[in-house]
Design a protein around this motif. Sequence first.
Motif, PDB file in Angstrom:
ATOM      1  N   LEU A  22       0.879  -1.266  -0.181  1.00 27.66           N
ATOM      2  CA  LEU A  22      -0.006   0.095  -0.073  1.00 27.66           C
ATOM      3  C   LEU A  22       0.908   1.183   0.000  1.00 27.66           C
ATOM      4  N   SER A  23       0.336   2.012  -0.845  1.00 28.46           N
ATOM      5  CA  SER A  23       0.869   3.508  -0.793  1.00 28.46           C
ATOM      6  C   SER A  23       0.677   4.011   0.445  1.00 28.46           C
ATOM      7  N   PRO A  24       1.204   5.123   1.021  1.00 28.48           N
ATOM      8  CA  PRO A  24       0.870   6.025   2.188  1.00 28.48           C
ATOM      9  C   PRO A  24      -0.611   6.311   2.127  1.00 28.48           C
ATOM     10  N   GLU A  25      -1.025   7.028   0.913  1.00 27.62           N
ATOM     11  CA  GLU A  25      -2.496   7.410   0.616  1.00 27.62           C
ATOM     12  C   GLU A  25      -3.362   6.222   0.860  1.00 27.62           C
ATOM     13  N   GLU A  26      -3.314   5.152   0.330  1.00 30.14           N
ATOM     14  CA  GLU A  26      -3.908   4.217   0.215  1.00 30.14           C
ATOM     15  C   GLU A  26      -3.970   3.540   1.709  1.00 30.14           C
ATOM     16  N   LEU A  27      -2.763   3.372   2.394  1.00 33.52           N
ATOM     17  CA  LEU A  27      -2.983   3.110   3.633  1.00 33.52           C
ATOM     18  C   LEU A  27      -3.719   3.714   4.708  1.00 33.52           C
ATOM     19  N   GLN A  28      -3.659   5.281   4.624  1.00 37.77           N
ATOM     20  CA  GLN A  28      -4.533   5.906   5.283  1.00 37.77           C
ATOM     21  C   GLN A  28      -6.073   5.933   5.076  1.00 37.77           C
ATOM     22  N   GLN A  29      -6.381   5.820   3.788  1.00 36.09           N
ATOM     23  CA  GLN A  29      -7.683   5.400   3.380  1.00 36.09           C
ATOM     24  C   GLN A  29      -8.269   4.079   4.006  1.00 36.09           C
ATOM     25  N   ALA A  30      -7.574   3.100   4.384  1.00 37.41           N
ATOM     26  CA  ALA A  30      -7.841   1.884   4.726  1.00 37.41           C
ATOM     27  C   ALA A  30      -7.925   1.921   6.170  1.00 37.41           C
ATOM     28  N   ARG A  31      -6.818   2.573   6.993  1.00 40.45           N
ATOM     29  CA  ARG A  31      -7.096   2.885   8.115  1.00 40.45           C
ATOM     30  C   ARG A  31      -8.337   3.801   8.701  1.00 40.45           C
ATOM     31  N   ASP A  32      -8.609   4.752   7.888  1.00 41.09           N
ATOM     32  CA  ASP A  32      -9.773   5.602   8.216  1.00 41.09           C
ATOM     33  C   ASP A  32     -10.925   4.657   7.947  1.00 41.09           C
ATOM     34  N   ALA A  33     -10.939   3.868   7.080  1.00 38.06           N
ATOM     35  CA  ALA A  33     -12.347   2.960   6.687  1.00 38.06           C
ATOM     36  C   ALA A  33     -12.572   1.967   7.973  1.00 38.06           C
ATOM     37  N   PHE A  34     -11.272   1.477   8.334  1.00 35.67           N
ATOM     38  CA  PHE A  34     -11.551   0.550   9.562  1.00 35.67           C
ATOM     39  C   PHE A  34     -11.798   1.015  10.914  1.00 35.67           C
ATOM     40  N   ALA A  35     -11.372   2.484  11.061  1.00 30.95           N
ATOM     41  CA  ALA A  35     -11.770   3.180  12.270  1.00 30.95           C
ATOM     42  C   ALA A  35     -13.148   3.234  12.048  1.00 30.95           C
ATOM     43  N   ASP A  36     -13.934   3.767  10.976  1.00 34.27           N
ATOM     44  CA  ASP A  36     -15.415   3.592  11.050  1.00 34.27           C
ATOM     45  C   ASP A  36     -16.097   2.500  11.393  1.00 34.27           C
ATOM     46  N   LEU A  37     -15.587   1.198  11.177  1.00 38.75           N
ATOM     47  CA  LEU A  37     -15.934  -0.089  11.625  1.00 38.75           C
ATOM     48  C   LEU A  37     -15.691  -0.249  12.972  1.00 38.75           C
ATOM     49  N   GLU A  38     -14.627   0.269  13.485  1.00 45.62           N
ATOM     50  CA  GLU A  38     -14.511   0.252  15.007  1.00 45.62           C
ATOM     51  C   GLU A  38     -15.367   0.956  15.869  1.00 45.62           C
ATOM     52  N   ARG A  39     -15.665   2.617  15.209  1.00 46.95           N
ATOM     53  CA  ARG A  39     -16.882   3.010  15.898  1.00 46.95           C
ATOM     54  C   ARG A  39     -18.253   2.418  15.843  1.00 46.95           C
ATOM     55  N   LYS A  40     -18.356   1.791  14.526  1.00 49.42           N
ATOM     56  CA  LYS A  40     -19.787   1.289  14.347  1.00 49.42           C
ATOM     57  C   LYS A  40     -20.086  -0.063  15.313  1.00 49.42           C
ATOM     58  N   HIS A  41     -18.871  -0.856  15.365  1.00 45.13           N
ATOM     59  CA  HIS A  41     -19.080  -2.233  15.779  1.00 45.13           C
ATOM     60  C   HIS A  41     -18.551  -2.244  17.279  1.00 45.13           C
ATOM     61  N   GLY A  42     -17.616  -1.338  17.676  1.00 43.80           N
ATOM     62  CA  GLY A  42     -16.609  -1.551  18.910  1.00 43.80           C
ATOM     63  C   GLY A  42     -15.549  -2.470  18.718  1.00 43.80           C
ATOM     64  N   GLU A  43     -14.575  -2.464  19.464  1.00 43.11           N
ATOM     65  CA  GLU A  43     -13.224  -2.887  19.506  1.00 43.11           C
ATOM     66  C   GLU A  43     -13.344  -4.685  19.816  1.00 43.11           C
ATOM     67  N   ASP A  44     -14.187  -4.759  20.752  1.00 40.77           N
ATOM     68  CA  ASP A  44     -14.464  -6.191  21.284  1.00 40.77           C
ATOM     69  C   ASP A  44     -14.862  -7.094  19.738  1.00 40.77           C
ATOM     70  N   TYR A  45     -15.825  -6.469  18.978  1.00 38.30           N
ATOM     71  CA  TYR A  45     -16.095  -7.022  17.821  1.00 38.30           C
ATOM     72  C   TYR A  45     -15.007  -6.885  16.832  1.00 38.30           C
ATOM     73  N   THR A  46     -14.417  -6.162  16.605  1.00 38.47           N
ATOM     74  CA  THR A  46     -13.291  -5.983  15.370  1.00 38.47           C
ATOM     75  C   THR A  46     -12.049  -6.451  15.604  1.00 38.47           C
TER      76      THR A  46
END
Length: 274
Positions: A22-46
Amino acid sequence: MKRDAAKALYEQQGYMSAIPILSPEELQQARDAFADLERKHGEDYTAYSLHNVHKEYDWVMGLAKHPKLLEAVTAVLGPDVILLDSRFICKYPISKMQKSNGVIQPNNTCDKEKDGIEKPEAMPFVAWHQDMKYWGFDGGPVLSVWLALDDSLEDNGALQVIPGSHHSGLLPHYQSKRAGNMLSVNQEIPEELVETEKAILCPLQAGQMSIHDGLLVHASDPNTSNRRRCGYVIRYVPTCTYPIQDPERPRTFPATVLVSGVDKYNHFSKTSSL
């Protein structure tokens, strides 16, 4: 490294590591999208329950079909490849755990022993195992990817492998006697069968990946740092593989996708091409 040389090295040692994807830009996009899932589901789930979401989220499928990733995968498996299964795995940092009586306790929760006395949970780890133990298919190899969304280093529980152990075939697995094993059926290869003195650490920077053979013996220790260790685990097989009915290897494959080449066999009848 040329494709033939990379394949030869992989076949010899059973793994390759620190492959930039992953390029730095691709990595940041993936991390941001995963952070959305953490907020949605909680860390116990993710931590372990985001299973086969490549069919649910376009950005996840984009990771699984990333050109640089598939270049490495097809160098080993050949041009015709199916995505068999995928899962995000996160070991959350020690800062999100509570120390109780000198023992680290995840998520402020406890188990109760038979006498009703609460005891702290063990820190999550992954026991020595082989991916093929519970995968119900035959006819070809499986290649496992760890695509790092975070740096994966010794202190936060990076992958450890036993080089060349895939040449020994499938080893016995039993129920782990240690608390905290993250594997779904708590499997573990007995310590006396693991040549731990040969273990190699596979550190990764975020955006890099490692690949390993489904018969390679591997594990990872608890995350004792103050940083998360999150990665996207993807399993790939050549299209010549086929599912089997084996009570010792009961895993089914409801989310297969043809990600490279053509599938002239159609062994996985529900396989889609996205």
